[in-house]
Scaffold this active site. Structure first.
Site, short mmCIF file in Angstrom:
data_model
loop_
_atom_site.label_atom_id
_atom_site.label_comp_id
_atom_site.label_asym_id
_atom_site.label_seq_id
_atom_site.Cartn_x
_atom_site.Cartn_y
_atom_site.Cartn_z
N ASP A 177 0.91 -1.15 0.00
CA ASP A 177 0.00 0.00 0.00
C ASP A 177 0.95 1.19 0.00
O ASP A 177 1.55 1.51 1.03
CB ASP A 177 -0.87 0.02 1.25
CG ASP A 177 -1.85 1.17 1.21
OD1 ASP A 177 -1.43 2.29 0.86
OD2 ASP A 177 -3.03 0.95 1.52
N HIS A 178 1.11 1.83 -1.15
CA HIS A 178 2.24 2.76 -1.25
C HIS A 178 2.07 3.98 -0.33
O HIS A 178 3.05 4.65 -0.01
CB HIS A 178 2.50 3.18 -2.70
CG HIS A 178 1.58 4.21 -3.25
ND1 HIS A 178 0.38 3.91 -3.81
CD2 HIS A 178 1.68 5.57 -3.33
CE1 HIS A 178 -0.22 5.03 -4.22
NE2 HIS A 178 0.56 6.05 -3.94
N HIS B 201 -5.64 2.81 0.96
CA HIS B 201 -4.92 3.97 1.49
C HIS B 201 -5.68 4.67 2.63
O HIS B 201 -5.12 5.01 3.66
CB HIS B 201 -4.68 5.00 0.39
CG HIS B 201 -4.09 4.43 -0.86
ND1 HIS B 201 -3.15 3.44 -0.85
CD2 HIS B 201 -4.31 4.71 -2.17
CE1 HIS B 201 -2.81 3.14 -2.11
NE2 HIS B 201 -3.51 3.89 -2.92
O1 LIG Z 1 -3.22 3.81 -5.65
C1 LIG Z 1 -3.54 4.81 -6.26
O2 LIG Z 1 -3.00 5.99 -5.89
C2 LIG Z 1 -2.97 7.09 -6.78
C3 LIG Z 1 -2.67 8.31 -5.91
O3 LIG Z 1 -1.42 8.15 -5.32
P1 LIG Z 1 -0.54 9.41 -4.88
O4 LIG Z 1 0.66 8.82 -4.27
O5 LIG Z 1 -0.28 10.20 -6.14
O6 LIG Z 1 -1.39 10.20 -3.93
C4 LIG Z 1 -4.27 7.23 -7.52
O7 LIG Z 1 -4.15 8.24 -8.52
C5 LIG Z 1 -4.62 5.93 -8.19
O8 LIG Z 1 -5.90 6.03 -8.81
C6 LIG Z 1 -4.64 4.80 -7.20
O9 LIG Z 1 -4.73 3.56 -7.90
#
Ligand SMILES: O=C1O[C@H](COP(=O)(O)O)[C@@H](O)[C@H](O)[C@H]1O
Ligand SMILES: NC(=O)C1=CN([C@@H]2O[C@H](COP(=O)(O)OP(=O)(O)OC[C@H]3O[C@@H](n4cnc5c(N)ncnc54)[C@H](OP(=O)(O)O)[C@@H]3O)[C@@H](O)[C@H]2O)C=CC1
Length: 515
Positions: free
Chosen positions: A186-187, A249
């Protein structure tokens, strides 16, 4: 922890999906940054895997382009590049072909010999989840798990479509890998300020004593994006904001905010505390409850940054009658002793006016306002975690207006971490790739966390499937549908502006919905 040993005995990265978007935008840049910062020694190799044909040189050139475009370090010296890229190999492989995995094993063994790697293998699946089970089986049957080192599987979200499909997916993977060997990405957990939440909470006497329902009025979590679905319409149609952002997230952020202090800062202790929160989130029991506590909406055509942008229904691979939500907001409750009665408000949406990830803690009023007649409220104290794009902590409190007789005004202390250390802080994927390589699973999601999150999400999607009339619409470039404001108004609260959002604009949106 055997971190250093892991790194010192080398590692082979297998990137399944090597020609895809994620590999190019995130994985190659992350590996390059680790190399530039000396966090990868010479004993590593990267094997890119996908169906299409690529020579070694073509693949290395793709990696070069990806790094030039997306990495925070640019390739400025040929020396750097040559010593890096010699570690990259490519093999064309279809995940359904077991014979290709035997061949992959042979290639791996020869590369391990060349780079003196002691059999440590990290399998990164940047692939559609339907292929995960097949890959796991073929890794085992093709002999890739027979080496003497460790074996770890890194998998991307989405982990399932609902609880049932997630359970099936998990069962497939667990036939081959132990839970300790599975790293579910989960980045957001790799982001600096998300990791900082626990430090701010547990390393400061200021905050922890107040961190409960006696002092906190509500918590607001915003993940706003300016981007639309781009070329991911096909994926997004089956996912929507609920599964794309909230299941993972957003609920992870709730867990970080609400968890009890772990007895030790060890991976399993932290994850034990997080899962208790996720299990305590109240599921909605029927469509009426979902209607009262949840808002879903979709963007229509609008103007964003002075440009007209399409409606969601006009995006590529999206149905003209799609009911997929590009915006999700909810009022949720963590039913435990600490949080009883405290609403957590969460919202996320695409095509909103600015990119911002923030958590606002709104404190309750002081017991007696001695400054004004009772009708005049003091502004509540706020503690804000700014996650993205600016990283920092913002505290808003009341103070005497200088020179005034008894004027009280809200003032702020604003710690901008990204301004202090510079914008060139490690990307989330860099931290997570390094953690996986070191065997530290703290910032990866454990199966019980994923399952608990699905239970809450399923209570919403089940209700939505019975009632398709509650989809609201918002213009691209606006802050979302009116329903999002009403969620808070019912309790006498309002959304606090995110960084860069004009307070007057919030008041205007608020006033508009009050009409
Ligand atoms: O996991 C995802 O995250 C991105 C947003 O990530 P961020 O690090 O740029 O805040 C999101 O645009 C994407 O739809 C989703 O799959
Ligand atoms: N892109 C992003 O920002 C994010 C992506 N993810 C997740 O990461 C995963 C990958 O996403 P993304 O990179 O965007 O997807 P892409 O569609 O861009 O890439 C998919 C990759 O898989 C390869 N592939 C497809 N089928 C096979 C097969 N049968 N055998 C071998 N290789 C195959 C494709 O190459 P080829 O056609 O040559 O086989 C390609 O390299 C997905 O699970 C996605 O949900 C998660 C968060 C963010």
């Amino acid at each position: 922890m055997n971190n250093l040993n892991n790194n010192q005995s080398g590692v082979t990265f297998f990137i399944f999906g090597a020609t895809g978007d994620l590999a190019k935008r995130k994985l190659y840049p992350a590996i390059y940054s680790l190399f530039r910062e000396g966090k990868l020694n010479e004993r590593f190799t990267v094997i890119g895997l996908a169906r299409r044909h690529r020579s070694r040189e073509e693949f290395q050139n793709d990696v070069y382009q990806a790094i030039q475009e997306f990495a925070r370090y640019k390739i400025d010296q040929d020396d750097n590049w040559e010593s890096f890229v010699q570690h990259f190999e490519y093999m064309s492989l279809n995940t359904n072909d077991l014979n290709a995995f035997y061949e992959l094993n042979q290639l791996t063994e020869s590369l391990e010999q060349r780079f003196d790697i002691k059999g440590n293998r990290l399998f990164y699946l940047a692939l559609a989840p339907q292929l995960f089970g097949q890959v796991a089986n073929h890794l085992r049957d093709g002999g890739l798990l027979n080496s003497s080192g460790w074996h770890r599987l890194v998998i991307e979200k989405p982990f399932g479509y609902d609880l049932q499909s997630a359970e099936e997916l998990n069962a497939q993977i667990r036939e081959v890998f132990e839970e300790e060997e599975i790293y579910r990405i989960d980045h957001y957990l790799g982001k600096e300020m998300i990791q900082n939440i626990e430090v701010i909470r547990f390393a400061n006497a200021f905050f922890e004593p107040l961190w409960n329902n006696k002092y906190i009025a509500n918590i607001q979590i915003t993940l706003s994006e300016t981007v639309g679905v781009g070329d991911r319409g096909g994926y997004y149609e089956n996912s929507g904001a609920l599964r794309d952002m909230a299941q993972n997230h957003m609920l992870q952020m709730v867990a970080m905010m609400a968890m009890e202090p772990p007895s030790r800062m060890e991976s399993e202790d932290i994850r034990d505390e997080k899962v208790k929160v996720l299990r305590s989130i109240r599921s909605y029991s029927d469509t009426q409850e979902v209607g009262e506590h949840v808002v879903r909406a979709q963007y229509t055509e609008g103007v964003l940054n002075d440009k007209t942008v399409h409606a969601y229904r006009d995006e590529d691979s999206v149905s003209k009658t799609s009911n997929t939500e590009t915006f999700f907001a909810a009022e949720l409750y963590v039913d435990n002793f600490r949080w009883a009665g405290v609403p957590f408000y969460v919202r996320t949406g695409k095509r909103l006016p600015s990119k911002a990830t923030e958590v606002v803690v709104e404190f309750k009023n002081i017991p007696e306002n001695v400054y004004f007649a009772k009708t005049n409220q003091l502004e509540p104290n706020l503690l804000v975690f700014r996650v993205n794009p600016q990283e920092g902590i913002y505290i808003k409190f009341n103070a005497k207006k200088p020179g005034g007789k008894s004027m009280i005004i809200p003032v702020a202390m604003d710690f901008c971490q990204s301004c202090e250390v510079g914008l060139n802080t490690p990307e989330a994927y860099e931290r997570l790739v390094l953690d996986a390589m070191r065997g530290d699973s703290t910032y990866f999601t454990r199966w019980d966390e994923v399952a608990s999150a699905w239970k809450y999400i399923d209570s919403i999607s089940n209700a939505w499937s019975q009632n398709t009339n509650d989809l609201q619409f918002y213009e691209a470039g606006s802050w979302g549908p009116e329903g999002m404001i009403q969620l808070l108004q019912k309790k006498g609260f309002k959304w606090w502006p995110v960084h860069g959002q004009d307070e007057a604009e919030v008041t205007w949106v608020q006033a508009k919905s009050e009409k």
